[in-house]
Design a protein around this motif. Structure first.
Motif, short mmCIF file in Angstrom:
data_model
loop_
_atom_site.label_atom_id
_atom_site.label_comp_id
_atom_site.label_asym_id
_atom_site.label_seq_id
_atom_site.Cartn_x
_atom_site.Cartn_y
_atom_site.Cartn_z
N TYR A 144 0.81 -1.16 0.03
CA TYR A 144 -0.16 0.10 0.02
C TYR A 144 0.87 1.11 0.08
CZ TYR A 144 -4.17 -2.77 1.06
OH TYR A 144 -5.04 -3.59 1.01
N ARG A 145 2.03 1.26 0.73
CA ARG A 145 2.57 2.43 0.81
C ARG A 145 3.55 2.65 -0.61
NH1 ARG A 145 5.14 1.38 6.74
NH2 ARG A 145 3.33 2.22 8.08
N ALA A 146 4.03 1.78 -0.97
CA ALA A 146 4.76 1.76 -2.29
C ALA A 146 3.76 2.30 -3.37
CB ALA A 146 5.25 0.48 -2.75
N LEU A 147 2.57 1.60 -3.51
CA LEU A 147 1.44 2.32 -4.29
C LEU A 147 1.10 3.53 -4.30
CD1 LEU A 147 -0.61 -1.05 -4.66
CD2 LEU A 147 0.58 -0.02 -6.20
N ASP A 148 0.89 4.15 -2.98
CA ASP A 148 0.81 5.41 -2.82
C ASP A 148 1.96 6.37 -2.82
OD1 ASP A 148 -1.70 4.77 -1.42
OD2 ASP A 148 -1.00 4.85 0.61
N ARG A 149 3.25 5.98 -2.66
CA ARG A 149 4.26 6.78 -3.10
C ARG A 149 4.42 7.00 -4.79
NH1 ARG A 149 7.05 3.81 0.72
NH2 ARG A 149 7.78 2.43 -0.74
N LYS A 150 3.94 6.03 -5.49
CA LYS A 150 3.88 6.22 -6.76
C LYS A 150 2.62 6.88 -7.57
CE LYS A 150 7.62 3.69 -8.01
NZ LYS A 150 8.64 4.02 -8.81
N GLY A 151 1.70 7.08 -6.49
CA GLY A 151 0.46 7.83 -6.96
C GLY A 151 -0.56 6.74 -7.77
N ILE A 152 -0.41 5.52 -7.55
CA ILE A 152 -1.28 4.70 -8.03
C ILE A 152 -2.26 4.51 -7.27
CG2 ILE A 152 -1.09 2.03 -9.02
CD1 ILE A 152 1.73 2.26 -9.20
N THR A 153 -3.66 4.56 -8.17
CA THR A 153 -4.80 4.33 -7.42
C THR A 153 -5.28 2.90 -7.55
OG1 THR A 153 -5.57 6.41 -8.13
CG2 THR A 153 -7.25 4.96 -7.64
N TYR A 154 -5.62 2.40 -6.24
CA TYR A 154 -5.95 0.95 -6.07
C TYR A 154 -7.40 0.68 -5.24
CZ TYR A 154 -3.58 1.84 -1.79
OH TYR A 154 -3.29 2.27 -0.40
N LYS A 155 -7.86 -0.47 -5.56
CA LYS A 155 -9.11 -0.79 -4.58
C LYS A 155 -8.56 -1.76 -3.38
CE LYS A 155 -13.30 -3.09 -4.57
NZ LYS A 155 -14.29 -3.89 -5.48
N PRO A 156 -8.52 -1.47 -2.29
CA PRO A 156 -8.32 -2.58 -1.34
C PRO A 156 -9.34 -3.43 -0.93
CG PRO A 156 -8.73 -0.42 -0.04
CD PRO A 156 -8.83 -0.11 -1.71
N VAL A 157 -9.07 -4.81 -0.74
CA VAL A 157 -10.19 -5.56 -0.44
C VAL A 157 -9.54 -6.34 0.80
CG1 VAL A 157 -11.32 -7.74 -1.38
CG2 VAL A 157 -10.99 -5.93 -2.69
N ASP A 158 -10.29 -6.26 1.91
CA ASP A 158 -9.91 -7.08 2.89
C ASP A 158 -10.45 -8.61 2.95
OD1 ASP A 158 -9.89 -8.27 5.88
OD2 ASP A 158 -10.52 -6.46 6.60
N ILE A 159 -9.81 -9.70 2.95
CA ILE A 159 -10.27 -10.91 2.45
C ILE A 159 -10.91 -11.50 3.80
CG2 ILE A 159 -8.42 -11.25 0.81
CD1 ILE A 159 -7.45 -13.35 2.53
N ASP A 160 -10.77 -10.83 4.85
CA ASP A 160 -11.52 -11.18 6.21
C ASP A 160 -12.95 -10.81 6.09
OD1 ASP A 160 -9.46 -12.78 7.00
OD2 ASP A 160 -8.57 -11.17 8.29
N GLN A 161 -13.18 -9.58 5.30
CA GLN A 161 -14.40 -8.97 5.31
C GLN A 161 -15.20 -9.04 4.09
OE1 GLN A 161 -15.74 -7.46 8.01
NE2 GLN A 161 -13.89 -8.15 8.95
N THR A 162 -14.55 -9.90 2.96
CA THR A 162 -15.15 -10.28 1.86
C THR A 162 -15.60 -11.63 1.49
OG1 THR A 162 -13.85 -8.47 1.17
CG2 THR A 162 -14.99 -9.71 -0.66
N PRO A 163 -16.87 -12.07 1.77
CA PRO A 163 -16.99 -13.46 1.50
C PRO A 163 -16.64 -13.95 0.22
CG PRO A 163 -18.86 -12.38 2.24
CD PRO A 163 -17.93 -11.14 1.94
N GLY A 164 -16.02 -15.25 0.30
CA GLY A 164 -15.52 -15.80 -0.86
C GLY A 164 -13.92 -15.42 -1.43
N ALA A 165 -13.78 -14.25 -1.21
CA ALA A 165 -12.18 -13.83 -1.52
C ALA A 165 -11.18 -14.63 -1.39
CB ALA A 165 -12.10 -12.57 -1.03
N GLU A 166 -11.08 -15.22 -0.19
CA GLU A 166 -9.83 -16.01 0.31
C GLU A 166 -10.09 -17.19 -0.66
OE1 GLU A 166 -7.57 -17.96 3.99
OE2 GLU A 166 -9.26 -16.83 4.42
N GLU A 167 -11.16 -17.88 -0.77
CA GLU A 167 -11.22 -18.92 -1.67
C GLU A 167 -10.92 -18.55 -2.90
OE1 GLU A 167 -13.65 -18.04 0.38
OE2 GLU A 167 -13.50 -19.50 2.21
#
Length: 80
Positions: A24-47
């Motif tokens: 996240y810090r490296a992306l922020d330093r480069k000014g790259i926009t991203y969508k964070p996804v917490d796999i603990d809060q997103t059903p099916g993401a880990e699978e």
């Protein structure tokens, strides 16, 4: 005529993950926009990530350019 290429970056992560925070810090330093996804809060993401063969966090998926990568990869971030 102007052609705009939109690259969408999604970062799958988990709270407390050191490599995730570094990504996240490296992306922020480069000014790259991203969508964070917490796999603990997103059903099916880990699978989904396991089905895709990823076993390490974070998993960064870049739509339109690469399939993605896992772990803290400054070289891949620089390539964006």
């Amino acid at each position: 005529m102007t052609i705009t290429i939109t690259t969408k970056v999604t970062v799958y992560s988990r709270p407390g993950c050191v490599q995730c925070t570094a990504t996240y810090r490296a992306l922020d330093r480069k000014g790259i926009t991203y969508k964070p996804v917490d796999i603990d809060q997103t059903p099916g993401a880990e699978e989904l990530l396991r089905e895709l063969g990823y076993l390490q966090l974070p998993v960064v998926i870049v739509t339109g350019t690469w399939d993605g990568w896992s772990g803290f990869r400054p070289d891949c971030i620089d390539a964006l």
